[in-house]
Every structure is written in C-alpha cells, then in structure tokens.
Design an enzyme around this catalytic site. Structure first.
Site, PDB file in Angstrom:
ATOM      1  N   HIS A   1     -39.788  12.342-124.617  1.00 35.80           N
ATOM      2  CA  HIS A   1     -40.904  12.924-123.850  1.00 35.80           C
ATOM      3  C   HIS A   1     -41.703  11.805-123.206  1.00 35.80           C
ATOM      4  O   HIS A   1     -41.480  10.639-123.481  1.00 35.80           O
ATOM      5  CB  HIS A   1     -41.770  13.832-124.731  1.00 35.80           C
ATOM      6  CG  HIS A   1     -42.568  13.131-125.787  1.00 35.80           C
ATOM      7  ND1 HIS A   1     -41.987  12.513-126.882  1.00 35.80           N
ATOM      8  CD2 HIS A   1     -43.917  12.933-125.934  1.00 35.80           C
ATOM      9  CE1 HIS A   1     -42.927  11.994-127.648  1.00 35.80           C
ATOM     10  NE2 HIS A   1     -44.109  12.227-127.091  1.00 35.80           N
TER      11      HIS A   1
ATOM     12  N   HIS B   1     -44.827  10.582-123.125  1.00 32.56           N
ATOM     13  CA  HIS B   1     -46.018   9.853-123.578  1.00 32.56           C
ATOM     14  C   HIS B   1     -45.793   8.338-123.590  1.00 32.56           C
ATOM     15  O   HIS B   1     -44.710   7.852-123.900  1.00 32.56           O
ATOM     16  CB  HIS B   1     -46.438  10.340-124.966  1.00 32.56           C
ATOM     17  CG  HIS B   1     -47.120  11.684-124.927  1.00 32.56           C
ATOM     18  ND1 HIS B   1     -47.231  12.500-126.023  1.00 32.56           N
ATOM     19  CD2 HIS B   1     -47.725  12.340-123.903  1.00 32.56           C
ATOM     20  CE1 HIS B   1     -47.883  13.612-125.679  1.00 32.56           C
ATOM     21  NE2 HIS B   1     -48.188  13.534-124.404  1.00 32.56           N
TER      22      HIS B   1
ATOM     23  N   ASP C   1     -46.578   5.918-125.539  1.00 30.25           N
ATOM     24  CA  ASP C   1     -46.080   5.221-126.734  1.00 30.25           C
ATOM     25  C   ASP C   1     -44.584   5.470-126.957  1.00 30.25           C
ATOM     26  O   ASP C   1     -44.005   4.955-127.920  1.00 30.25           O
ATOM     27  CB  ASP C   1     -46.904   5.600-127.983  1.00 30.25           C
ATOM     28  CG  ASP C   1     -46.823   7.067-128.349  1.00 30.25           C
ATOM     29  OD1 ASP C   1     -46.921   7.919-127.441  1.00 30.25           O
ATOM     30  OD2 ASP C   1     -46.666   7.376-129.545  1.00 30.25           O
ATOM     31  N   HIS C   2     -43.950   6.220-126.049  1.00 24.62           N
ATOM     32  CA  HIS C   2     -42.499   6.447-126.127  1.00 24.62           C
ATOM     33  C   HIS C   2     -41.751   5.865-124.924  1.00 24.62           C
ATOM     34  O   HIS C   2     -40.547   5.645-125.015  1.00 24.62           O
ATOM     35  CB  HIS C   2     -42.201   7.941-126.284  1.00 24.62           C
ATOM     36  CG  HIS C   2     -42.785   8.511-127.548  1.00 24.62           C
ATOM     37  ND1 HIS C   2     -42.024   8.873-128.626  1.00 24.62           N
ATOM     38  CD2 HIS C   2     -44.081   8.713-127.914  1.00 24.62           C
ATOM     39  CE1 HIS C   2     -42.818   9.293-129.606  1.00 24.62           C
ATOM     40  NE2 HIS C   2     -44.079   9.203-129.199  1.00 24.62           N
TER      41      HIS C   2
ATOM     42  N   HIS D   1     -45.193  20.042-127.984  1.00 28.46           N
ATOM     43  CA  HIS D   1     -45.991  18.806-127.955  1.00 28.46           C
ATOM     44  C   HIS D   1     -46.215  18.412-126.497  1.00 28.46           C
ATOM     45  O   HIS D   1     -47.344  18.149-126.069  1.00 28.46           O
ATOM     46  CB  HIS D   1     -45.255  17.720-128.730  1.00 28.46           C
ATOM     47  CG  HIS D   1     -45.917  16.380-128.729  1.00 28.46           C
ATOM     48  ND1 HIS D   1     -47.107  16.129-129.376  1.00 28.46           N
ATOM     49  CD2 HIS D   1     -45.545  15.200-128.164  1.00 28.46           C
ATOM     50  CE1 HIS D   1     -47.438  14.852-129.208  1.00 28.46           C
ATOM     51  NE2 HIS D   1     -46.514  14.270-128.478  1.00 28.46           N
TER      52      HIS D   1
ATOM     53  N   ASP E   1     -41.760  13.564-131.015  1.00 26.92           N
ATOM     54  CA  ASP E   1     -43.015  13.999-131.633  1.00 26.92           C
ATOM     55  C   ASP E   1     -43.075  15.509-131.822  1.00 26.92           C
ATOM     56  O   ASP E   1     -44.163  16.097-131.809  1.00 26.92           O
ATOM     57  CB  ASP E   1     -44.213  13.557-130.780  1.00 26.92           C
ATOM     58  CG  ASP E   1     -44.451  12.062-130.839  1.00 26.92           C
ATOM     59  OD1 ASP E   1     -43.716  11.366-131.558  1.00 26.92           O
ATOM     60  OD2 ASP E   1     -45.377  11.593-130.143  1.00 26.92           O
TER      61      ASP E   1
ATOM     62  N   HIS F   1     -42.796   8.887-135.467  1.00 26.92           N
ATOM     63  CA  HIS F   1     -43.953   8.242-136.115  1.00 26.92           C
ATOM     64  C   HIS F   1     -43.831   8.259-137.637  1.00 26.92           C
ATOM     65  O   HIS F   1     -43.219   9.159-138.215  1.00 26.92           O
ATOM     66  CB  HIS F   1     -45.263   8.961-135.742  1.00 26.92           C
ATOM     67  CG  HIS F   1     -45.664   8.801-134.320  1.00 26.92           C
ATOM     68  ND1 HIS F   1     -46.531   7.820-133.897  1.00 26.92           N
ATOM     69  CD2 HIS F   1     -45.323   9.496-133.219  1.00 26.92           C
ATOM     70  CE1 HIS F   1     -46.710   7.926-132.586  1.00 26.92           C
ATOM     71  NE2 HIS F   1     -45.981   8.947-132.143  1.00 26.92           N
TER      72      HIS F   1
HETATM   73 FE    FE Z   1     -45.915   9.519-130.051  1.00 25.96          FE
HETATM   74 ZN    ZN Z   2     -46.086  12.096-128.007  1.00 22.87          ZN
END
Ligand code: FE
Ligand code: ZN
Length: 256
Positions: free
Chosen positions: A55, A57, A59-60, A113, A130, A168
């Site tokens: 996805h 985001h 942090d990915h 998410h 996530d 995570h």
């Molecule tokens: Fe994340």
């Molecule tokens: Zn995420």
C-alpha cells in the site's frame, strides 16, 4: 523454500526480504527506507530482483526511488494506488511469477487500511502489510469497517499453516489489548507470555500463522460470544452482528 528475514526500519516497521535459498537473488517487501536495505544487500552480498508493495503509505514506499537509482528492478504494487516507480500494477486474481526466485504469488485485494491495499499469497506465506497484524489489524484510514472486516475474513480462509508476515512489530501491545476484549481466552494469555519473553530478548515476534490469528486476534473474532459481550461492556453499546462488533473493537483500540 525461500529464506525470509526482516530488516527493521524506523521504530517498528519490518521490511521483509525473500531470498532464494543458496543463491544471492532476493526481493524486498515494503521498503519504507532505502538505507537499511542497501546495507543488507551489501553486507549479505545479495542482489535485488524486484520490489513488492502492499500500500501507498510512506513508511512502506519511502525507499523505492533510491533503490531504483541503485538497480532498475520491477516494482509490483496495488493498481488502485499511486506508488513511486510502479511497473506492475496488481489487483485481485492476478498472479506474479518471480522467475529468479522460483516463486509465484497470488494477489488479494484487502481494502480497509487504505482503499487499494493488496496482499501477496503463495508457498504458504502471506505478506499483508498493514491489514492483518499479529493479534491486531491496521487502522481504518481510507476504508469502512465493512471493508476491513471482509478483508480480514478473506485472510482467515487461507490455510491454518499460512505464515503471516506483517508490516509492523505491534504484537505485544496488540495482545495487551486482546486481553481486555477477550479476557477469558487462554490462548491470548499464553501468547502474551511468549511474546513478552521474545520482546524482552529483542526478538521479532513474526511470522505469525493464520491458525494462531484465528485463535487470538480479537479483530478476527467478532462472532465470538465473549468478544461481543466484552465489546458491549467496554463500549457501553448494544452491538448487533459481526461488523458492528468489529467496528466497536476497532474504536476501542483507537482510543486505547
Ligand atoms: Fe505502516
Ligand atoms: Zn500503512
């Protein structure tokens, strides 16, 4: 069987590396940061063949551009989301073949998410970003409780033995929350003790399995009478049906 290991990133992200055993070929899943990936590639003498994204985001996907500067590789990702450098947009029913790793993954749409979130499933492994966490699930940033509930139930229908690689390290906090909504579940108590020991030793608590998640993850158990009763008690509301129970449990977790 491939060798799968995590590269820790930021405070609690895992960038999963899938390496073909006995070779230097690998792919990475959700590289939010390039530096730890480049360090790992050079210290283990690995060669990156592709990037898999679940996805959009930061942090990915934050490391994708710099990894592409280092090596021009295929970037697989969700067709419904904007992913930097994406060369292979994917959605439900697609299958990818990573020839150099001799692996095939089937794509599952698992919105909730984010609106276009996907998972990669194959060889008894699930990379689910996530959406499903060990004993938890992602926040509903772009989706409805109905969507997330349906996505999670879809994942529970995978075989018991499926190894679950999530994005995570949230397992310990998730199990403390699970103990509140499912206090009489002995599997939750047992798992929390094990995970506390693992975390005290600085170990990664993943992968989980679908079997373990079905037993201990309150977000997969809104049909359970105890989860429902405790969700009603804690939220002060009468709840009807699995989606309402799921939504209430998610709200309680958001507020915890
Ligand atoms: Fe994340
Ligand atoms: Zn995420």
């Amino acid at each position: 069987m491939p060798n799968v290991f995590p590269i820790p990133a930021f405070s609690d992200n895992y960038i999963w590396v899938i390496q073909r055993d006995g070779t230097n070929h690998c792919v990475v899943v959700d590289p939010g940061d390039a530096d730890p990936v480049l360090d790992t590639l050079s210290s283990r003498n690995l060669r990156l063949d592709a990037i898999l994204i679940t996805h959009h985001h930061g942090d990915h996907v934050g490391g994708v551009k710099r990894l592409l500067d280092h090596a021009e590789v295929a970037v697989y990702g969700p067709a419904r989301e904007s992913i930097p450098g994406m060369s292979h947009p994917l959605s439900e029913g697609d299958e990818i073949h990573l020839a150099t790793l001799d692996l095939r993954f089937r794509i599952l749409d698992i919105p909730g998410h984010t609106a276009g979130h996907i998972a990669y499933y194959g060889h008894d492994m699930l990379f689910c970003g996530d959406t499903l966490f060990a004993a938890g699930c992602g926040r509903l940033f772009e989706g409805t409780p109905e969507q997330m509930h349906a996505s999670l139930q879809k994942l529970t229908r995978l075989p018991d033995t499926t190894r679950v690689y999530c994005g995570h390290e949230y397992t310990e906090a998730n199990l403390r929350f699970a103990r509140r909504v499912d206090p009489d579940n002995p599997d939750v108590a047992t798992r929390l003790r094990l995970v506390e020991e693992q975390r005290a030793a600085g170990e990664c608590t993943l992968p989980s399995s679908i079997k373990e998640e079905r037993r201990t993850n309150p977000f997969l158990r809104p049909d359970d009478a105890n989860v429902k009763r405790n969700a009603e008690k804690l939220s002060g509301k009468r709840l009807t049906g699995a989606v309402e129970v799921f939504a209430a449990v998610r709200r309680l977790k958001d507020a915890s």
